[in-house]
Structures are given as structure tokens and as C-alpha cells.
Scaffold this motif. Structure first.
Motif: not given
Length: 327
Positions: A125-130, A209-214, A247-254, A289-293
Motif C-alpha cells: 500500500i505504501g509507507t508511514a513514518p516511525m 508509526s505516526l498514525g498510531a500516536i498522532h 544519527l544518519a544511519n537510523f532510517v526505518i519506515d513502516a 492517509m495524509a493525516k496519518q502521514g
């Protein structure tokens, strides 16, 4: 009870405990009118749950069938996914899963299904920020201060997760490894109790994920330290990335994906994929979806299969680097 010995009765018991009704036997309604079951291997309150509830009405309209959402949490997501893999492959039982699905083999000693061979991938489906969040009582407003706290109290600062082997567990372990500090892991049975104890101060930090704690960020119940995406999220542009914080190497998306059990006929897969495409064109869904990032980028079934395979290999490497021992 081992994961390989989970029975139908135990699945029903987990379902009853989560407040949902699961019908395993003959249906009282016709096959034509039978609803589509969306089996979620997570508890209410997670990013997967928030996404599913948001698209439910539009997806029901696109599919031409009512949708019943069934939360089947347990064993970090194993219970719900196992129920999916054992369902009839007729397109009437589907699931929306996250990175957890491909993390399992690297963090658990035993998984009672093949995360590739026992499913039918339908679409990414897509990705969301952590987002790394701390309780409001913790004296840290950025990653520098949080790391300093962990350096001053090795192993005494703790982090919560929705369960052993889940994405929040792995993401936090990666952060701790990247920062070169020590912290204690406190696993919960789902995101909701995890968030409750974060707000209450029983645990110090967690990554969700941003949507879980917005809502909690908006109210001030939780404080954001940083977003683990490569760039800031348009849904929360005030939260800096960890790259900005050194922390340039700490990159992970849901990420989220729609799957079904192994063996769904190609024509039915095409129908479901077409319905998903129509669903994510809905104005209401686009706004949610936009609201949840969430950045929506639907894949084809073949692309989804290839993505699952590549993510399996990716997380095997990340788990090893972060020093997470299989449990």
C-alpha cells in the motif's frame, strides 16, 4: 504452548479475548452475500488498525461486499497471520500486514507459517513514518538528551514495544545500537497497552508509526524526539529527522501490504487489486492517509512478492547488526 501447536480452539479463544467474533464453521448466509473478512494480526490502536478502519467503507464499496474487521492479536502477530494462512483462498479472507510479517523469521526461533510461501501478495500500500516518543516526564526533548540519559544510566532507561519481534521492538533496538548505548526492552501485548504505559510513565520511550500516536502527540501526552524517515513528514513537519540530529544511519519506515492466503485464483487477485486502486482514489481515503502521514504507492502483486523477498533479506541483516537474539 508452542507456536507450531496453535489449534483452532486456541485461535477462537484469542479471538474471544480480543472482543471479536470469528466464524470457523459453516456460514448461515450465502456464499454470494458472504462478507470479506479483514483479519488483522494486531490489536486496536496500531498503525495497521488505523489504516484499515480508515479505508474500510471505501474498500467495501469497491469490492461490492460488506467488510468485517477482525483483530486477532497475540504472539507478536503470529496468531492473526496463522489464522489467515489457514483460511479458504477464495478472496473473502484478507489481511493488512506491516514489516512485522517479514521480521518474524529473523527474530523468532519458530514461525508456524512460511511468510512467502503461505500467502498471496496482493499489493504493497505504501509507507508511514516511525516516530520515537518519550513520556512527558522524561527530561529529554531531542535525541542528544535522550542518549545522554542512557549513557548516564546504562540499562536503566527502558523502551516499550508491541511485543517481541515486532517492528517497534526492532526499530528501538536499532536506535539503541546506532546510538551506542544500552537500554532495557519491555514488550507489551499490542500497541494500546504500550501507549497507555508510555503516557503513564511506566516506560520511558518507544517507536511507533505516526498514525498510531498522532492524537497523543497533538494533546501533549507524549513528546516526539525524532522521526526515523529520511525526510520530515508532511503530516508532522515540526518533528526533526534523526539524520538532522546526527544519527544518519537510523532510517526505518513502516510499510503496509494487503495479502491473502496461498492459492487465491489470479482473476480474484486482479479483482481485489482493482478494488484497492479504486479505494485509494477516494477523497476521504486520500485525506485520511495524509493525516496519518502515509505515502500511498500501490504495487502490483508481482512487485509485492518481490518486495517481501527483498525485505526478508534486509531485516535479517538489520536484526543481526542490532544484536537482537531470536526468542
Amino acid at each position: 504452548m508452542t507456536l507450531r501447536n496453535i489449534t483452532r480452539r486456541q485461535l477462537m479463544r484469542h479471538a474471544a479475548a480480543s472482543g471479536v467474533l470469528v466464524t470457523m464453521g459453516p456460514q448461515a448466509i450465502s456464499q454470494t452475500d458472504r462478507p470479506v473478512r479483514l483479519v488483522l494480526p494486531v490489536a486496536a490502536g496500531s498503525g495497521v488498525d488505523a489504516l484499515t478502519r480508515a479505508i474500510g467503507p471505501a474498500l467495501s464499496k469497491s469490492l461490492g461486499h460488506p467488510i468485517v474487521v477482525e483483530n486477532l492479536p497475540g504472539a507478536g502477530g503470529i496468531i492473526g497471520t496463522l489464522a489467515l494462512t489457514k483460511s479458504t483462498p477464495d478472496g473473502r479472507t484478507l489481511s493488512i500486514v506491516s514489516n512485522n510479517h517479514v521480521v518474524f523469521p529473523s527474530v523468532l526461533k519458530s514461525v508456524p507459517f512460511d511468510p512467502l510461501g503461505d500467502i498471496t501478495p496482493i499489493s504493497i500500500i505504501g509507507t508511514a513514518p516511525m516516530v520515537l516518543v518519550v513520556n512527558s516526564k522524561l527530561p529529554a526533548i531531542d535525541s542528544k538528551q535522550l542518549i545522554a540519559l542512557m549513557q548516564a544510566k546504562p540499562g536503566l532507561i527502558n523502551y516499550a514495544s508491541g511485543g517481541n519481534g515486532t517492528l517497534p521492538h526492532l526499530a528501538a533496538a536499532m536506535f539503541v545500537d546506532e546510538a551506542g548505548v544500552k537500554a532495557s526492552h519491555i514488550p507489551y501485548k499490542g500497541v494500546s497497552p504500550m501507549v497507555t504505559d508510555l503516557i503513564g510513565g511506566q516506560v520511558d520511550f518507544g517507536i511507533l508509526s505516526l498514525g498510531a500516536i498522532h492524537a497523543q502527540l497533538k494533546s501533549g501526552a507524549l513528546r516526539a524526539i525524532g522521526v526515523a524517515s529520511a525526510e520530515r513528514s508532511a503530516a508532522a513537519p515540526q518533528i526533526p529527522t534523526f539524520k538532522e540530529q546526527g544519527l544518519a544511519n537510523f532510517v526505518i519506515d513502516a510499510w503496509f501490504a494487503v495479502i491473502g492466503p496461498k492459492g487465491i485464483p489470479p482473476a480474484e487477485v486482479a479483482h481485489i487489486h482493482s478494488a484497492l486502486t479504486e479505494t485509494f482514489r477516494s477523497a476521504d481515503v486520500i485525506a485520511s492517509m495524509a493525516k496519518q502521514g502515509i505515502t500511498v504507492a500501490l504495487s502490483t502483486p508481482d512487485q509485492a512478492k518481490a518486495y517481501f523477498r527483498s525485505e526478508l533479506a534486509k531485516y535479517a541483516t538489520l536484526v543481526k547488526k542490532a544484536g537482537v537474539e531470536p526468542q
